[in-house]
Motif scaffolding. Structure first.
Motif, PDB file in Angstrom:
ATOM      1  N   ARG A   4      -2.170   8.117 -16.645  1.00  0.00           N
ATOM      2  CA  ARG A   4      -1.826   7.285 -16.229  1.00  0.00           C
ATOM      3  C   ARG A   4      -3.152   7.608 -14.811  1.00  0.00           C
ATOM      4  O   ARG A   4      -3.040   8.648 -14.368  1.00  0.00           O
ATOM      5  CB  ARG A   4      -0.358   8.038 -15.156  1.00  0.00           C
ATOM      6  N   LYS A   5      -3.171   6.376 -14.313  1.00  0.00           N
ATOM      7  CA  LYS A   5      -4.196   6.513 -12.894  1.00  0.00           C
ATOM      8  C   LYS A   5      -4.148   5.954 -11.657  1.00  0.00           C
ATOM      9  O   LYS A   5      -5.286   5.983 -10.844  1.00  0.00           O
ATOM     10  CB  LYS A   5      -5.368   5.544 -13.550  1.00  0.00           C
ATOM     11  N   GLY A   6      -2.618   6.013 -11.311  1.00  0.00           N
ATOM     12  CA  GLY A   6      -2.204   6.115 -10.092  1.00  0.00           C
ATOM     13  C   GLY A   6      -0.553   6.048 -10.087  1.00  0.00           C
ATOM     14  O   GLY A   6      -0.413   6.072 -10.667  1.00  0.00           O
ATOM     15  N   LEU A   7      -1.138   6.266  -8.680  1.00  0.00           N
ATOM     16  CA  LEU A   7       0.753   7.003  -7.733  1.00  0.00           C
ATOM     17  C   LEU A   7       0.742   5.745  -7.105  1.00  0.00           C
ATOM     18  O   LEU A   7      -0.398   5.693  -5.837  1.00  0.00           O
ATOM     19  CB  LEU A   7      -0.173   8.183  -7.301  1.00  0.00           C
ATOM     20  N   VAL A   8       1.920   5.414  -7.026  1.00  0.00           N
ATOM     21  CA  VAL A   8       2.265   4.511  -6.047  1.00  0.00           C
ATOM     22  C   VAL A   8       3.192   5.205  -5.342  1.00  0.00           C
ATOM     23  O   VAL A   8       4.667   5.978  -5.997  1.00  0.00           O
ATOM     24  CB  VAL A   8       2.990   3.080  -6.157  1.00  0.00           C
ATOM     25  N   LEU A   9       3.563   5.535  -3.917  1.00  0.00           N
ATOM     26  CA  LEU A   9       4.358   6.152  -3.205  1.00  0.00           C
ATOM     27  C   LEU A   9       6.154   5.752  -2.567  1.00  0.00           C
ATOM     28  O   LEU A   9       4.828   4.943  -0.959  1.00  0.00           O
ATOM     29  CB  LEU A   9       4.138   7.497  -1.985  1.00  0.00           C
ATOM     30  N   ASP A  10       6.072   5.832  -2.008  1.00  0.00           N
ATOM     31  CA  ASP A  10       7.559   5.406  -0.758  1.00  0.00           C
ATOM     32  C   ASP A  10       7.202   5.867   0.348  1.00  0.00           C
ATOM     33  O   ASP A  10       6.430   7.070   0.655  1.00  0.00           O
ATOM     34  CB  ASP A  10       9.467   5.402  -1.057  1.00  0.00           C
ATOM     35  N   PHE A  11       7.167   5.758   1.291  1.00  0.00           N
ATOM     36  CA  PHE A  11       7.055   6.067   2.940  1.00  0.00           C
ATOM     37  C   PHE A  11       8.013   7.287   3.211  1.00  0.00           C
ATOM     38  O   PHE A  11       8.586   8.443   2.701  1.00  0.00           O
ATOM     39  CB  PHE A  11       6.710   4.705   3.296  1.00  0.00           C
ATOM     40  N   GLY A  12       8.834   6.453   3.582  1.00  0.00           N
ATOM     41  CA  GLY A  12      10.239   7.162   4.472  1.00  0.00           C
ATOM     42  C   GLY A  12      10.998   8.189   3.162  1.00  0.00           C
ATOM     43  O   GLY A  12      11.599   7.560   2.436  1.00  0.00           O
ATOM     44  N   GLY A  13      10.664   9.130   3.238  1.00  0.00           N
ATOM     45  CA  GLY A  13      12.171   9.741   2.587  1.00  0.00           C
ATOM     46  C   GLY A  13      11.300  10.453   1.506  1.00  0.00           C
ATOM     47  O   GLY A  13      12.110  11.932   0.530  1.00  0.00           O
ATOM     48  N   VAL A  14      10.037  10.337   1.466  1.00  0.00           N
ATOM     49  CA  VAL A  14       9.206  10.682   0.751  1.00  0.00           C
ATOM     50  C   VAL A  14       7.547  11.524   1.192  1.00  0.00           C
ATOM     51  O   VAL A  14       7.621  12.496   0.751  1.00  0.00           O
ATOM     52  CB  VAL A  14       8.291   9.664  -0.488  1.00  0.00           C
ATOM     53  N   ARG A  88      10.027  14.299  10.088  1.00  0.00           N
ATOM     54  CA  ARG A  88       8.731  14.470  10.363  1.00  0.00           C
ATOM     55  C   ARG A  88       8.236  14.899   8.513  1.00  0.00           C
ATOM     56  O   ARG A  88       8.553  13.891   8.400  1.00  0.00           O
ATOM     57  CB  ARG A  88       9.492  15.780  10.581  1.00  0.00           C
ATOM     58  N   PRO A  89       6.250  14.443   8.952  1.00  0.00           N
ATOM     59  CA  PRO A  89       5.922  14.311   8.061  1.00  0.00           C
ATOM     60  C   PRO A  89       6.298  15.517   7.294  1.00  0.00           C
ATOM     61  O   PRO A  89       6.594  16.454   7.296  1.00  0.00           O
ATOM     62  CB  PRO A  89       4.320  14.518   8.724  1.00  0.00           C
ATOM     63  N   SER A 111       6.169   0.669   1.080  1.00  0.00           N
ATOM     64  CA  SER A 111       7.112   0.911   1.656  1.00  0.00           C
ATOM     65  C   SER A 111       7.727   0.270   2.113  1.00  0.00           C
ATOM     66  O   SER A 111       7.703  -1.495   3.226  1.00  0.00           O
ATOM     67  CB  SER A 111       6.983   1.526   3.131  1.00  0.00           C
ATOM     68  N   ASN A 112       9.251  -0.449   2.373  1.00  0.00           N
ATOM     69  CA  ASN A 112      10.170  -1.395   2.783  1.00  0.00           C
ATOM     70  C   ASN A 112       9.872  -1.260   5.136  1.00  0.00           C
ATOM     71  O   ASN A 112      10.660   0.162   5.148  1.00  0.00           O
ATOM     72  CB  ASN A 112      11.398  -1.449   2.756  1.00  0.00           C
ATOM     73  N   SER A 113       9.522  -2.137   5.351  1.00  0.00           N
ATOM     74  CA  SER A 113       9.179  -1.635   6.840  1.00  0.00           C
ATOM     75  C   SER A 113      10.285  -1.753   7.813  1.00  0.00           C
ATOM     76  O   SER A 113      11.871  -2.225   7.219  1.00  0.00           O
ATOM     77  CB  SER A 113       8.525  -2.865   7.259  1.00  0.00           C
ATOM     78  N   VAL A 114      10.978  -0.932   8.511  1.00  0.00           N
ATOM     79  CA  VAL A 114      12.106  -0.938   9.967  1.00  0.00           C
ATOM     80  C   VAL A 114      11.429  -2.292  10.703  1.00  0.00           C
ATOM     81  O   VAL A 114      11.964  -1.539  11.656  1.00  0.00           O
ATOM     82  CB  VAL A 114      12.894   0.448   9.247  1.00  0.00           C
ATOM     83  N   GLY A 115      10.101  -2.525  10.595  1.00  0.00           N
ATOM     84  CA  GLY A 115       9.635  -3.384  12.064  1.00  0.00           C
ATOM     85  C   GLY A 115       8.603  -2.220  12.643  1.00  0.00           C
ATOM     86  O   GLY A 115       8.658  -1.089  12.596  1.00  0.00           O
ATOM     87  N   PRO A 118       9.828  -2.083  18.666  1.00  0.00           N
ATOM     88  CA  PRO A 118       9.254  -0.780  19.810  1.00  0.00           C
ATOM     89  C   PRO A 118       8.861   0.229  19.284  1.00  0.00           C
ATOM     90  O   PRO A 118       7.401   1.030  19.647  1.00  0.00           O
ATOM     91  CB  PRO A 118      10.163  -0.775  20.948  1.00  0.00           C
ATOM     92  N   TRP A 119       9.439   0.721  17.982  1.00  0.00           N
ATOM     93  CA  TRP A 119       9.423   2.003  17.019  1.00  0.00           C
ATOM     94  C   TRP A 119       8.840   1.535  16.334  1.00  0.00           C
ATOM     95  O   TRP A 119       8.773   0.511  15.465  1.00  0.00           O
ATOM     96  CB  TRP A 119      10.326   2.726  17.117  1.00  0.00           C
ATOM     97  N   ASP A 120       7.117   2.505  15.901  1.00  0.00           N
ATOM     98  CA  ASP A 120       6.811   2.384  14.229  1.00  0.00           C
ATOM     99  C   ASP A 120       6.727   3.784  14.238  1.00  0.00           C
ATOM    100  O   ASP A 120       5.869   4.421  13.758  1.00  0.00           O
ATOM    101  CB  ASP A 120       5.320   2.325  14.843  1.00  0.00           C
ATOM    102  N   LEU A 121       7.153   4.015  12.634  1.00  0.00           N
ATOM    103  CA  LEU A 121       7.347   4.271  12.114  1.00  0.00           C
ATOM    104  C   LEU A 121       6.576   4.859  11.129  1.00  0.00           C
ATOM    105  O   LEU A 121       6.486   6.581  10.529  1.00  0.00           O
ATOM    106  CB  LEU A 121       8.262   3.967  10.385  1.00  0.00           C
TER     107      LEU A 121
END
Length: 211
Positions: A4-14, A88-89, A111-115, A118-121
Motif C-alpha cells: 500500500r502506497k497511498g493514504l487518504v485522510l478525512d479532515f474534520g475529526g481525523v 483544534r489540529p 473532506s466533505n466541506s462545510v463551506g 464566512p468561516w473556513d474549516l
C-alpha cells in the motif's frame, strides 16, 4: 511490509480534534439542551438535505447558517464557525501523515466541506503544501459517500484503490470506500488510529519508532 502506497485522510475529526465535543460545547455556550444540534440539523430530513447541498457546494455557508439558526433558535452570525469554535489540529495524526510521506507514501485529503465563508474549516492548515492531493467536496460538486469522489482522489494520487488506506471518523463512509477496494480505518482515538495506519501501511509513523 505491504504494497500500500497511498493514504487518504478525512479532515474534520481525523486531522482535527473530534467534532462531537465541539458541538456539545457550542450547545452549552448557546444555552441549548444537549443533543439539540443533532436533532435539529441531522435528524431533521430537510436540514439534512440542506447540509448535503452545502457539502456539494450547491448552497452557501451563509444560507446554511440562516436556515440552521432558524431551527435552533440562535443567531445566524457565523453559525458554522461558532459550532466548531473548539476544534483544534490533532498534532499526532498530522505528524503521522507527515511520517508516511517521508517514507514514500502518497497522502491525500478527502473532506466533505462545510463551506469556506464566512468561516473556513481549512484555513491555516496548509493542505496544498502538506499533502499530495486535496479533494474538498464543494469544489467538485460531489460528497462522500458518492464513489466518484473516492475515485477522484485516487486519480489525483495516481494509485489504485487496492494500494490505498482510507481513514475517516464517520463510519458511514467506510463501506463505500471498502467496496472500491480501499482498506479502511475507523478513526476513534488518535493513538489507536495511528496504530491501525501503521499496521495497514507496514511502516512506523510515530516519533518514537520512526526515528
Amino acid at each position: 511490509m505491504t504494497n500500500r502506497k497511498g493514504l487518504v485522510l478525512d479532515f474534520g475529526g481525523v486531522l482535527t480534534t473530534p467534532l462531537v465535543p465541539a458541538a456539545l460545547a457550542f450547545e452549552k455556550r448557546e444555552g441549548l439542551p444537549e443533543g439539540a444540534l443533532i436533532n435539529a440539523l441531522y435528524l431533521d430530513e430537510e436540514m439534512s438535505r440542506r447540509t448535503a447541498e452545502l457539502e456539494r457546494g450547491a448552497i452557501t455557508q451563509t444560507r446554511w447558517n440562516a436556515e440552521a439558526a432558524e431551527r435552533l433558535g440562535v443567531s445566524a452570525d457565523n453559525l458554522m464557525g461558532r459550532i466548531f469554535a473548539d476544534l483544534r489540529p490533532e498534532p499526532s495524526v498530522i505528524a503521522a501523515a507527515a511520517a508516511a510521506r517521508r517514507a514514500g507514501v502518497k497522502v491525500g485529503i478527502l473532506s466533505n466541506s462545510v463551506g469556506t465563508g464566512p468561516w473556513d474549516l481549512y484555513a491555516g492548515h496548509e493542505l496544498e503544501r502538506r499533502y499530495d492531493a486535496v479533494v474538498i467536496s464543494e469544489q467538485h460538486g460531489l460528497r462522500k459517500p458518492q464513489p466518484q469522489i473516492f475515485e477522484l482522489v485516487l486519480r489525483m494520487l495516481e494509485l489504485p484503490a487496492e494500494q490505498c488506506v482510507f481513514v475517516d471518523d464517520s463510519e458511514q463512509y467506510l463501506a463505500p470506500a471498502a467496496e472500491l477496494g480501499l482498506l479502511t480505518v475507523h478513526a476513534k482515538e488518535p493513538r489507536r488510529t495511528i496504530a491501525e495506519m501503521e499496521a495497514a501501511l507496514g511502516i512506523p509513523l510515530t516519533t518514537e519508532t520512526a526515528g
